[in-house]
Design a protein around this motif. Sequence first.
Motif: not given
Length: 403
Positions: A340, A342-343, A388-393, A395
């Motif tokens: 993932g 970072e925003e 769209k992405s979330e850290k460690n989850k 992309s």
Amino acid sequence: MTVFSLSLFLNLVLIFLVLYFKYRCRVSRISAIDIKNKIEKLDLTLKATRDGLWELEIGKNKAYYSPRWYEMLGYQSDLFGSDPESWKSLIHPDERETIDSLFQEYCRTGEPFKYEMRMKTNDGGYKWILSRGQCIEWDSLGKPSRVIGTHTDIDQVKLYAEELKEARIKAEESDRLKSAFLANMSHEIRTPLNGIVGFSKLLAEEELPLEKRELFSAIISSNSEQLLRLISDIIDFARIESGQLDIFFEEFDLDEIMEEVFTNFSSIIELDDRKSIKIKLVKDSPDLSNKIDTDGTRLRQILNNLISNAVKFTESGYVEFGYHKADGVYNFFVKDTGVGIEEAKLETIFERFRQEDESLTRKYGGTGLGLTISRSLVENLGGELLVKSEKNKGSLFYFTLSE
């Protein structure tokens, strides 16, 4: 005194008085003309400089604001009348206390003053104003009683200064990124080259077993492809930067392109025993022929870049790619269960030479050009690449192209 002598004396006095009054009238007339000229010159000077004039009579609690003073802030003339405190109410709240203290200090010392401040305009915004003035009269107790000055609109000057500052920061950042890019390129190019050179020498050994020969040949082939992709990225980036990227639109069978990409990455993942991931292909209407008018080579390049990134940053789970078709528009996507992003860095990763981790000791290699090139290619094909992405989850990268 004789009658003649008295008459002569009176005539002389009369002549003297006539001459005296003529002289005074002449002096008065010259002074009035001179004063009028000075006033006209002062008025023209103020108009030429586009400055607003203000005057505060502190002892009488009166003020004067010239028409230009109102005009530069967008107000109608004489809006505040003679209120000496009205100008303070227009100062930006963050600066009001500081400016008031400075004004009082300048008045106390009698020194000429100059400061910059933001003042509220009639449309509700704020404009930068340069205020200059001086106390010119004091009362019997030595306190300031009359202060005059000018206001100058410096909003554009401030805007240009801010733009110049931002441009300088961007230039410095660009230089830093280029330096980091060149430092990383040394490693990125040397790694596959070392593999090619080293295993080519091992292949020259006469008694080398067949299985090792095949393994070394595969390593050389893999490193050659890696080096070729690296050089191709650099060339494409140079073409994009110079506006010389060639795009050729033709009709293609989209499913053939997708199957080709899927087969290629399935083989790559199967040979990589360091990862535990699966690759999936999602297509709409597999029983129909989905045609698309685009540059097939560039579409493959976009998908290869996005899927390569997904595979690189995913240790376990899956990488899924494909498309959905709706109203004559193809919605492409590449989804993974990787590390993932970072925003705060979701837009940064699309900038040239940029990666989420830009240190020389970063875990994942690369030039930082892949996403920059991919976004430019998508735009040249008439779409827009988003993420769209979330850290460690994981992309999700997606874009649309017309059929």
